[in-house]
Design a protein around this motif. Structure first.
Motif: not given
Length: 97
Positions: A63, A66-67, A69-70
Motif C-alpha cells: 500500500e 501504491d501511495r 506511485w500514484r
C-alpha cells in the motif's frame, strides 16, 4: 508487511538524470521507502538482463508503494523529469514473512 519495488533501467541518455534522482529519493522517503540497491550493476548468473541498472527499494507495505506511485507529486512533477532518459520496468512485490 514489508514490500519491495524493483526498478530495471535501460539507459538512453546518461545526461539529465540528476533532477529526477534528487526528487524521487525524497518522495520515496516520505512514503516510507528506502534504497536497498542503488543503481547496481547486475551480474547475470543465468538468463538475460537487458538493462543497465537495477535499483531496489524497501517499503513498509504494498500500500505504501501504491501511495508513492500514484501520488500527484510523483506522477505529475517527478516522473516526467525522466522522460526520454531511459526505459524502465518497475515491479512491486510482497516480502516474505
Amino acid at each position: 508487511m514489508v514490500a519491495y519495488m524493483a526498478v530495471l533501467t535501460k539507459v538512453i541518455s546518461t545526461e539529465g538524470w540528476e533532477p529526477y534522482q534528487a526528487r524521487v529519493a525524497d518522495c520515496i522517503a516520505r512514503h516510507g521507502g528506502e534504497y536497498v540497491v542503488r543503481r547496481g550493476q547486475a551480474r547475470v548468473l543465468e538468463g538475460d538482463f537487458a538493462h543497465d541498472r537495477f535499483t531496489l527499494f524497501r517499503f513498509p507495505s504494498l500500500e505504501a508503494i501504491d501511495r508513492f506511485w500514484r501520488s500527484t507529486e510523483y506522477q505529475n512533477e517527478i516522473k516526467p523529469l525522466r522522460d526520454g532518459l531511459g526505459v524502465l520496468d518497475v515491479w512491486a512485490v510482497q516480502g516474505a514473512e
